[in-house]
Design an enzyme around this catalytic site. Structure first.
Site, PDB file in Angstrom:
ATOM      1  N   ASN A   1       0.598  -1.243  -0.116  1.00 47.67           N
ATOM      2  CA  ASN A   1       0.144  -0.110  -0.174  1.00 47.67           C
ATOM      3  C   ASN A   1       0.807   1.304   0.037  1.00 47.67           C
ATOM      4  O   ASN A   1       2.112   1.139   0.048  1.00 47.67           O
ATOM      5  CB  ASN A   1      -1.088   0.143   1.278  1.00 47.67           C
ATOM      6  CG  ASN A   1      -0.155  -0.328   2.515  1.00 47.67           C
ATOM      7  OD1 ASN A   1       0.486   0.636   2.826  1.00 47.67           O
ATOM      8  ND2 ASN A   1      -0.484  -1.230   3.038  1.00 47.67           N
TER       9      ASN A   1
ATOM     10  N   GLY B   1      -0.365   0.883  17.065  1.00 48.80           N
ATOM     11  CA  GLY B   1      -0.363   0.058  15.766  1.00 48.80           C
ATOM     12  C   GLY B   1      -0.346   1.173  14.574  1.00 48.80           C
ATOM     13  O   GLY B   1      -1.571   1.221  14.174  1.00 48.80           O
TER      14      GLY B   1
ATOM     15  N   ALA C   1       1.277   1.134  11.837  1.00 44.85           N
ATOM     16  CA  ALA C   1       1.656   0.297  10.482  1.00 44.85           C
ATOM     17  C   ALA C   1       0.300   0.284   9.531  1.00 44.85           C
ATOM     18  O   ALA C   1      -0.692   0.037  10.121  1.00 44.85           O
ATOM     19  CB  ALA C   1       2.275  -0.900  10.726  1.00 44.85           C
TER      20      ALA C   1
ATOM     21  N   PRO D   1      -2.904 -12.377   9.576  1.00 43.65           N
ATOM     22  CA  PRO D   1      -3.259 -12.255  11.020  1.00 43.65           C
ATOM     23  C   PRO D   1      -3.621 -10.828  11.434  1.00 43.65           C
ATOM     24  O   PRO D   1      -3.089  -9.771  10.925  1.00 43.65           O
ATOM     25  CB  PRO D   1      -2.056 -12.651  11.750  1.00 43.65           C
ATOM     26  CG  PRO D   1      -0.778 -12.411  10.632  1.00 43.65           C
ATOM     27  CD  PRO D   1      -1.489 -12.576   9.227  1.00 43.65           C
ATOM     28  N   ASP D   2      -4.422 -10.605  12.303  1.00 47.08           N
ATOM     29  CA  ASP D   2      -4.965  -9.370  12.725  1.00 47.08           C
ATOM     30  C   ASP D   2      -4.040  -9.236  13.800  1.00 47.08           C
ATOM     31  O   ASP D   2      -4.168  -9.422  15.072  1.00 47.08           O
ATOM     32  CB  ASP D   2      -6.457  -9.286  13.405  1.00 47.08           C
ATOM     33  CG  ASP D   2      -6.889  -7.992  13.825  1.00 47.08           C
ATOM     34  OD1 ASP D   2      -6.095  -7.308  14.039  1.00 47.08           O
ATOM     35  OD2 ASP D   2      -8.092  -7.690  13.215  1.00 47.08           O
ATOM     36  N   ILE D   3      -3.076  -8.161  13.765  1.00 44.76           N
ATOM     37  CA  ILE D   3      -1.826  -8.169  14.780  1.00 44.76           C
ATOM     38  C   ILE D   3      -2.457  -7.219  15.846  1.00 44.76           C
ATOM     39  O   ILE D   3      -2.202  -7.902  16.930  1.00 44.76           O
ATOM     40  CB  ILE D   3      -0.596  -7.300  13.878  1.00 44.76           C
ATOM     41  CG1 ILE D   3      -0.006  -7.783  12.890  1.00 44.76           C
ATOM     42  CG2 ILE D   3       0.300  -6.727  14.980  1.00 44.76           C
ATOM     43  CD1 ILE D   3       1.007  -7.197  11.953  1.00 44.76           C
TER      44      ILE D   3
ATOM     45  N   PHE E   1      -4.684   2.554  14.779  1.00 39.84           N
ATOM     46  CA  PHE E   1      -5.217   3.457  13.683  1.00 39.84           C
ATOM     47  C   PHE E   1      -6.163   2.863  13.167  1.00 39.84           C
ATOM     48  O   PHE E   1      -6.148   1.618  12.603  1.00 39.84           O
ATOM     49  CB  PHE E   1      -3.986   3.802  13.048  1.00 39.84           C
ATOM     50  CG  PHE E   1      -3.163   5.064  13.669  1.00 39.84           C
ATOM     51  CD1 PHE E   1      -3.116   6.220  12.977  1.00 39.84           C
ATOM     52  CD2 PHE E   1      -2.289   4.797  14.622  1.00 39.84           C
ATOM     53  CE1 PHE E   1      -2.357   7.408  13.439  1.00 39.84           C
ATOM     54  CE2 PHE E   1      -1.573   5.869  14.999  1.00 39.84           C
ATOM     55  CZ  PHE E   1      -1.551   6.958  14.376  1.00 39.84           C
TER      56      PHE E   1
ATOM     57  N   LYS F   1     -14.223  -0.496  15.265  1.00 37.84           N
ATOM     58  CA  LYS F   1     -12.978  -1.133  15.434  1.00 37.84           C
ATOM     59  C   LYS F   1     -12.401  -1.041  16.817  1.00 37.84           C
ATOM     60  O   LYS F   1     -11.965  -2.178  17.526  1.00 37.84           O
ATOM     61  CB  LYS F   1     -11.799  -0.616  14.281  1.00 37.84           C
ATOM     62  CG  LYS F   1     -10.299  -1.343  14.602  1.00 37.84           C
ATOM     63  CD  LYS F   1      -9.556  -0.637  13.302  1.00 37.84           C
ATOM     64  CE  LYS F   1      -8.301  -1.170  13.173  1.00 37.84           C
ATOM     65  NZ  LYS F   1      -7.470  -0.753  12.355  1.00 37.84           N
TER      66      LYS F   1
ATOM     67  N   LYS G   1     -12.233  -4.982  18.602  1.00 38.72           N
ATOM     68  CA  LYS G   1     -10.901  -5.324  18.945  1.00 38.72           C
ATOM     69  C   LYS G   1     -10.353  -5.402  20.269  1.00 38.72           C
ATOM     70  O   LYS G   1      -9.113  -5.635  20.595  1.00 38.72           O
ATOM     71  CB  LYS G   1      -9.980  -4.840  17.832  1.00 38.72           C
ATOM     72  CG  LYS G   1     -10.329  -5.007  16.345  1.00 38.72           C
ATOM     73  CD  LYS G   1      -9.170  -4.716  15.502  1.00 38.72           C
ATOM     74  CE  LYS G   1      -9.291  -4.891  13.870  1.00 38.72           C
ATOM     75  NZ  LYS G   1      -8.400  -4.794  12.948  1.00 38.72           N
TER      76      LYS G   1
END
Length: 407
Positions: A214, A278, A280, A312-314, A330, A344, A348
Site C-alpha cells: 500500500n 499500531g 502500520a 493475521p490481525d496484529i 489506527f 474497530k 478489537k
C-alpha cells in the site's frame, strides 16, 4: 555553545571494519568541545591503532582491564564514574551479546556495568548477523534496560551484502549525542516506560519479484517514535519497508510481511509493554501460497486469478493476549471514518483508536501533514491539522496524560 561542551564522553570501540569511522567521530566530538577518552577491545586493535586514537583524542587509550598502573587507583571504576555518556561505536554482535548477559570479561563491558551514565550503542555487523533472532533479542533486552541506540543503517556492506547492519555515519552519531544532552533538559515523564510502535506498509510476496502493498510512507509512526523517545520512553519501532531515517535512540526492527511484523511484536512484548501503537498499514490479505519462481504471462489469457487469504490481525492478537497495558490502534479510512473507527475500537478490545481520513490528499498517505480524531470508550478529541512531527508530539502528550486513566 554546543550542548556537549566540556562533557566527558567515553568512546568504546569493538572489533569490526567500521572501527575506522570512530576516528572521525572522535574528531567531531572533540571539535564540539567534548573531552573524549577511548577504550579498545582486543578485536578493535586489528582495525585501529592506539597511537592514532590517542593523537586524535588527546588522551591515553585504555584497553586492558587489569592494568597495574591504572588499577592502583581502581582505574576502571574511576573511569566508569568519570563519563557523562558512554558510546560504543561500532558495537559488534559479540559485544551486544556479552553486555546483554551482564558479562564483565573485558574493560569495556566492565565499564558499561559499573557506570551510572547512559550508554549509546551504534551497532555494526553483517546484515544476517543483525537480523538473527539472538541479536534482535539482545538488542530488545538492552533497549528495555534503557540502553540507547542509533542505527544500524542499510546499504552495501564491506562483505558485499546489502541490508541493515552498517554503522551510522559519524556525523549522525555526533548529532545524536548533541540531541541527547539537549533532551536531558526536556520533560522526561515517560522514563522507564517501554513503547512499541509499528510503522509503514507491509509487503506480501506474490512471487520473488512482485508483492501486494500500500501507499503508507511510515511518517506518522516514525514521528510518534521520535516524540515518545524525546519524553524518555524506551521505544522499539517495528517497521515495514520505508525510506525514512531511524529516530535517534530508537531501537528499530525491520520487517516485510504481516507475519514477520506480528512475530516481532510478540517477541519484544513477551515482557508486557506499557504502550503499543499500531500505526502500520498492514495488508489485509496475502497469497495463499506465494510462488517460488517468477510467474510468467499466460499467452492464451488476458486475466490472472490470485488466491488470497486473510493476514493475521496484529493488533487484535496483541490485545487478546494483553501484551501491553495500553493498546492503541489506527483507523485509516476513506469513508464513514468515525463509525468504522468506533467499531474497530470495540470489536478489537482496544484502549484507544486514532482515526484519519486517508482519502484526503492533504493528510493521506505520503503527506507531511495529518489530522486525526482520538477516540476512547468515553472521550473524543480532535487536535488541529498539523505537520506529522508536531501532531506526534501532541498525541504522545495526550496518550501519556491519559495512560493511567484509559489503560
Amino acid at each position: 555553545m554546543s550542548s556537549i561542551h566540556q562533557k566527558r564522553i567515553l568512546l568504546g570501540i569493538t572489533g569490526g571494519i567500521a572501527a575506522y569511522k570512530s576516528i572521525e567521530l572522535i574528531r567531531l566530538l572533540s571539535k564540539a568541545g567534548a573531552d573524549v577518552q577511548v577504550v579498545l577491545t582486543e578485536g578493535a586493535k586489528a582495525f585501529v591503532t592506539e597511537m592514532t586514537l590517542q593523537a586524535v583524542s588527546g588522551n591515553p587509550v585504555r584497553s586492558t582491564l587489569l592494568d597495574p598502573n591504572a588499577e592502583a587507583g581502581m582505574g576502571h571504576i574511576e573511569l566508569a564514574k568519570w563519563a557523562d555518556l558512554i558510546i560504543i561505536a561500532p558495537a559488534s554482535a559479540d559485544f551486544m551479546a556479552r553486555y546483554a548477559q551482564g558479562m564483565a570479561n573485558d574493560l569495556l563491558t566492565t565499564l558499561c556495568l559499573a557506570t551510572q551514565a547512559p550508554v549509546l550503542l551504534a551497532p555494526a555487523m553483517n546484515q544476517a548477523m543483525w537480523r538473527h533472532p539472538a541479536t534482535q533479542a539482545n538488542a530488545s533486552l538492552l533497549a528495555e534496560r534503557g540502553v540507547l541506540s542509533i542505527g544500524p543503517a542499510e546499504g552495501t556492506q564491506a562483505c558485499g551484502d546489502i541490508g541493515p547492519g552498517r554503522m551510522s555515519e559519524p556525523q549522525d552519531i555526533a548529532q545524536a549525542v548533541i540531541s541527547h544532552f539537549e533532551n536531558t533538559n526536556m520533560l522526561q515523564d515517560l522514563a522507564g516506560q517501554h513503547w512499541v510502535i509499528t510503522a509503514g506498509p507491509t509487503m506480501e510476496a506474490i512471487d520473488p519479484v512482485r508483492y501486494i502493498s500500500n501507499h503508507s510512507s511510515g511518517k506518522m509512526g516514525y514521528a510518534l517514535a521520535a516524540a515518545a523517545q524525546a519524553r524518555g520512553a524506551n521505544v522499539t519501532l517495528i517497521s515495514g519497508p520505508v525510506k525514512i531515517s531511524v529516530p535517534n535512540d530508537v531501537h528499530i526492527i525491520p520487517v516485510k510481511s504481516a507475519d514477520e511484523m506480528l512475530a516481532a511484536c510478540e517477541t519484544v512484548m513477551t515482557l508486557q509493554a506499557d504502550v503499543f501503537i499500531g500505526a502500520a498499514a498492514v495488508a489485509d490479505f496475502k497469497m495463499k501460497a506465494a510462488c517460488d519462481q517468477k510467474m510468467k504471462k499466460q499467452t492464451n489469457s488476458d486475466e490472472l486469478t490470485l488466491t488470497l487469504v486473510k493476514n493475521p490481525d496484529i493488533i487484535a492478537t496483541l490485545a487478546s493476549k494483553q501484551l501491553a497495558r495500553c493498546i492503541i490502534g489506527f483507523a485509516a479510512e476513506t469513508q464513514n471514518v468515525m463509525d468504522y473507527a468506533k467499531d474497530k475500537l470495540a470489536r478489537k478490545g482496544l484502549d484507544m483508536i486514532i482515526a484519519n481520513d486517508v482519502s484526503r490528499t492533504d493528510i493521506g498517505f505520503n503527506s507531511d501533514e495529518n489530522q486525526v480524531t482520538v477516540i476512547t470508550k468515553d472521550t473524543t478529541w480532535q487536535p488541529e491539522k498539523a505537520a506529522k512531527a508536531d501532531l506526534a508530539v501532541s498525541l504522545v502528550d495526550y496518550i501519556g496524560s491519559h495512560y493511567h486513566k484509559t489503560c
